[in-house]
Scaffold this motif. Structure first.
Motif, PDB file in Angstrom:
ATOM      1  N   ALA A 147       1.080  13.848 -24.508  1.00  0.00           N
ATOM      2  CA  ALA A 147       2.528  13.965 -24.482  1.00  0.00           C
ATOM      3  C   ALA A 147       2.903  15.419 -24.728  1.00  0.00           C
ATOM      4  O   ALA A 147       2.370  16.062 -25.630  1.00  0.00           O
ATOM      5  N   ASP A 148       3.804  15.942 -23.908  1.00  0.00           N
ATOM      6  CA  ASP A 148       4.257  17.315 -24.114  1.00  0.00           C
ATOM      7  C   ASP A 148       5.147  17.401 -25.347  1.00  0.00           C
ATOM      8  O   ASP A 148       5.164  18.403 -26.039  1.00  0.00           O
ATOM      9  N   HIS A 149       5.909  16.331 -25.585  1.00  0.00           N
ATOM     10  CA  HIS A 149       6.813  16.287 -26.734  1.00  0.00           C
ATOM     11  C   HIS A 149       6.646  14.939 -27.422  1.00  0.00           C
ATOM     12  O   HIS A 149       6.814  13.909 -26.789  1.00  0.00           O
ATOM     13  N   CYS A 150       6.293  14.959 -28.690  1.00  0.00           N
ATOM     14  CA  CYS A 150       6.030  13.711 -29.409  1.00  0.00           C
ATOM     15  C   CYS A 150       6.743  13.749 -30.749  1.00  0.00           C
ATOM     16  O   CYS A 150       6.615  14.714 -31.509  1.00  0.00           O
ATOM     17  N   ALA A 151       7.510  12.690 -31.034  1.00  0.00           N
ATOM     18  CA  ALA A 151       8.273  12.681 -32.286  1.00  0.00           C
ATOM     19  C   ALA A 151       7.362  12.447 -33.493  1.00  0.00           C
ATOM     20  O   ALA A 151       7.417  13.190 -34.465  1.00  0.00           O
ATOM     21  N   PHE A 152       6.512  11.408 -33.430  1.00  0.00           N
ATOM     22  CA  PHE A 152       5.677  11.072 -34.587  1.00  0.00           C
ATOM     23  C   PHE A 152       4.304  10.571 -34.156  1.00  0.00           C
ATOM     24  O   PHE A 152       4.189   9.856 -33.162  1.00  0.00           O
ATOM     25  N   GLU A 153       3.290  10.913 -34.939  1.00  0.00           N
ATOM     26  CA  GLU A 153       1.999  10.260 -34.794  1.00  0.00           C
ATOM     27  C   GLU A 153       2.100   8.948 -35.575  1.00  0.00           C
ATOM     28  O   GLU A 153       2.652   8.911 -36.671  1.00  0.00           O
ATOM     29  N   CYS A 154       1.570   7.872 -34.974  1.00  0.00           N
ATOM     30  CA  CYS A 154       1.796   6.540 -35.523  1.00  0.00           C
ATOM     31  C   CYS A 154       0.474   5.940 -35.995  1.00  0.00           C
ATOM     32  O   CYS A 154      -0.535   6.042 -35.310  1.00  0.00           O
ATOM     33  N   PRO A 155       0.458   5.308 -37.154  1.00  0.00           N
ATOM     34  CA  PRO A 155      -0.755   4.614 -37.581  1.00  0.00           C
ATOM     35  C   PRO A 155      -1.095   3.490 -36.608  1.00  0.00           C
ATOM     36  O   PRO A 155      -0.227   3.025 -35.873  1.00  0.00           O
ATOM     37  N   ASP A 156      -2.345   3.077 -36.578  1.00  0.00           N
ATOM     38  CA  ASP A 156      -2.816   2.092 -35.611  1.00  0.00           C
ATOM     39  C   ASP A 156      -2.379   0.686 -36.015  1.00  0.00           C
ATOM     40  O   ASP A 156      -3.186  -0.155 -36.381  1.00  0.00           O
ATOM     41  N   LEU A 157      -1.080   0.458 -35.931  1.00  0.00           N
ATOM     42  CA  LEU A 157      -0.477  -0.824 -36.308  1.00  0.00           C
ATOM     43  C   LEU A 157       0.442  -1.255 -35.194  1.00  0.00           C
ATOM     44  O   LEU A 157       0.920  -0.416 -34.430  1.00  0.00           O
ATOM     45  N   PHE A 158       0.709  -2.556 -35.090  1.00  0.00           N
ATOM     46  CA  PHE A 158       1.677  -3.011 -34.109  1.00  0.00           C
ATOM     47  C   PHE A 158       3.076  -2.750 -34.661  1.00  0.00           C
ATOM     48  O   PHE A 158       3.417  -3.230 -35.734  1.00  0.00           O
ATOM     49  N   VAL A 159       3.854  -1.971 -33.926  1.00  0.00           N
ATOM     50  CA  VAL A 159       5.172  -1.588 -34.426  1.00  0.00           C
ATOM     51  C   VAL A 159       6.293  -2.195 -33.592  1.00  0.00           C
ATOM     52  O   VAL A 159       6.109  -2.517 -32.414  1.00  0.00           O
ATOM     53  N   VAL A 160       7.433  -2.348 -34.226  1.00  0.00           N
ATOM     54  CA  VAL A 160       8.623  -2.896 -33.559  1.00  0.00           C
ATOM     55  C   VAL A 160       9.846  -2.094 -33.984  1.00  0.00           C
ATOM     56  O   VAL A 160       9.788  -1.294 -34.915  1.00  0.00           O
ATOM     57  N   GLY A 161      10.951  -2.360 -33.312  1.00  0.00           N
ATOM     58  CA  GLY A 161      12.221  -1.741 -33.674  1.00  0.00           C
ATOM     59  C   GLY A 161      12.499  -0.504 -32.862  1.00  0.00           C
ATOM     60  O   GLY A 161      11.636  -0.009 -32.131  1.00  0.00           O
TER      61      GLY A 161
END
Ligand code: IMP
Ligand code: MG
Length: 183
Positions: A147-161
């Motif tokens: 990704a050229d622009h990424c807001a957050f690195e996310c832990p390896d979890l299923f996320v919602v919202g």
């Protein structure tokens, strides 16, 4: 960590409404610094719709005035893992010859969806095709894309919202959270 409870589910907040709003200002500034020409923003639906709406408004405040068109892609991640086939369910109408394009997606995981969209638009003669994602989940990349622009690195979890769902539920939540089953 704060959490909210809905019928039988506990959702732990990973990225709060305030955190996201603050980060999007930075992301919009990065995109403005790119100084794109005749920019077309292409949210990849459905999961990116809230992120895209907020990012577009942050981009306006950063001095950009892009056009917007939408794409719906479906990827058969579970059923056809080996082929990683991506299908276009709704294509953009806009002419993109020579224009800079910003693809907007919710999560970069295997990268197949974004790589497919990027190749498709590049093959149609777009100028530079960049991508902005809300979340990057490291460790699953199958396509050579970042990704050229990424807001957050996310832990390896299923996320919602914040636009993302679990069986069509939870898209309306103003934050990104992780669903925890409560016994
Ligand atoms: P990939 O990068 O082609 O593997 O596609 C990632 C896509 O899978 C995202 O755009 C989401 O639609 C979906 N996805 C992956 N992880 C999650 C998750 O934790 N919650 C909701 N959707 C997810
Ligand atoms: Mg998606």
């Amino acid at each position: 960590m704060s959490s909210v409870k809905f019928d039988g589910h506990r959702i732990d907040v990973l990225f709060s409404e305030d955190q996201i709003a603050e980060r999007l200002k930075g992301l919009a500034a990065e995109i403005a610094a790119w100084a794109p020409k005749r920019l077309l923003v292409v949210p990849v639906l459905k999961g990116s719709f809230i992120f895209a709406a907020d990012l577009l408004r942050a981009m306006h405040h950063a001095g950009l005035s892009p056009e917007v068109d939408f794409m719906i892609l479906s990827s058969y991640r579970a059923a056809m893992k080996s082929s990683g086939k991506v299908e276009v369910l709704r294509d953009i109408d806009s002419e993109i010859q020579g224009r800079d394009v910003l693809l907007v997606d919710d999560i970069l995981e295997s990268g197949r969806t974004l790589a497919y969209a990027k190749d498709l638009l590049a093959a149609r003669g777009a100028g530079t095709v960049r991508s902005a994602v809300l979340l990057y989940k490291p460790g699953h990349l199958a396509a050579s894309i970042k990704a050229d622009h990424c807001a957050f690195e996310c832990p390896d979890l299923f996320v919602v919202g914040y636009g993302m769902d679990m069986g069509h539920q939870f898209r309306e939540l103003p934050f990104v959270g992780h669903v925890v089953k409560e016994g």
